[in-house]
Design a protein around this motif. Sequence first.
Motif, PDB file in Angstrom:
ATOM      1  N   CYS A 134      76.475   8.481  68.512  1.00  0.00           N
ATOM      2  CA  CYS A 134      75.338   9.120  67.838  1.00  0.00           C
ATOM      3  C   CYS A 134      74.857   8.232  66.695  1.00  0.00           C
ATOM      4  N   GLY A 136      73.206   9.073  64.257  1.00  0.00           N
ATOM      5  CA  GLY A 136      73.230   9.823  63.008  1.00  0.00           C
ATOM      6  C   GLY A 136      74.591   9.825  62.350  1.00  0.00           C
ATOM      7  N   CYS A 137      75.618  10.298  63.090  1.00  0.00           N
ATOM      8  CA  CYS A 137      76.938  10.463  62.474  1.00  0.00           C
ATOM      9  C   CYS A 137      77.940   9.416  62.937  1.00  0.00           C
ATOM     10  N   CYS A 146      78.812  15.561  68.390  1.00  0.00           N
ATOM     11  CA  CYS A 146      78.022  15.115  67.254  1.00  0.00           C
ATOM     12  C   CYS A 146      78.253  16.017  66.050  1.00  0.00           C
ATOM     13  N   LYS A 147      78.389  15.380  64.885  1.00  0.00           N
ATOM     14  CA  LYS A 147      78.644  16.156  63.677  1.00  0.00           C
ATOM     15  C   LYS A 147      77.389  16.291  62.825  1.00  0.00           C
ATOM     16  N   CYS A 148      76.292  15.813  63.336  1.00  0.00           N
ATOM     17  CA  CYS A 148      75.051  15.834  62.545  1.00  0.00           C
ATOM     18  C   CYS A 148      74.667  17.239  62.133  1.00  0.00           C
TER      19      CYS A 148
HETATM   20 ZN   LIG Z   1      75.558  12.962  65.302  1.00  0.00          ZN
END
Ligand SMILES: [Zn+2]
Length: 168
Positions: A134, A136-137, A146-148
Amino acid sequence: MELNLREIIENPGAVMKFQTALSEDRIKNHSIISFLEAPTAVGEIKNSAGALKLDASMRATMLCSCDRCGISYEKEQQLDVSFPLVIKSETQADDSEAFVISGEVLDVSDVLETAFILESESKYLCREDCKGVCPGCGEDLNEGSCKCQKQRDPRLAVLEQLLDTQEQ
Ligand SMILES: [Zn+2]
Ligand SMILES: [Zn+2]
């Protein structure tokens, strides 16, 4: 490796077999980390009714880097190619599939290295459905999720508030 095609050019039905190494430096690309076994090619050039045709099978065992998630993985690649050879001085056939050579001497490794580069897939993936990382994260999406969403971007929260206000 250079092959002198003179004896098969003048001899319909004649076959010339070859086996050659391919240059690792030439066929390497940004996704190939190293070669675990030296890349090689075996094949033959055949004169069928006056027309020359090259058939070859190339093989390489490589350590690659996945274009999506970046892990290294082993890949055994086999590429089979087959194309006509046309000598330049002959009547210039308008055959885009043909490989045009300038004389009777053919640098077969050079031709096959070019074919290897052209036939190699454009994406190197550790597995066909690799989910990647990802942006983002940074989570490897093959390993976890995903931890977003959990670490909410404060800018997004503001935007959502704005949208809420507009709806009212
Ligand atoms: Zn993420
Ligand atoms: Zn991957």
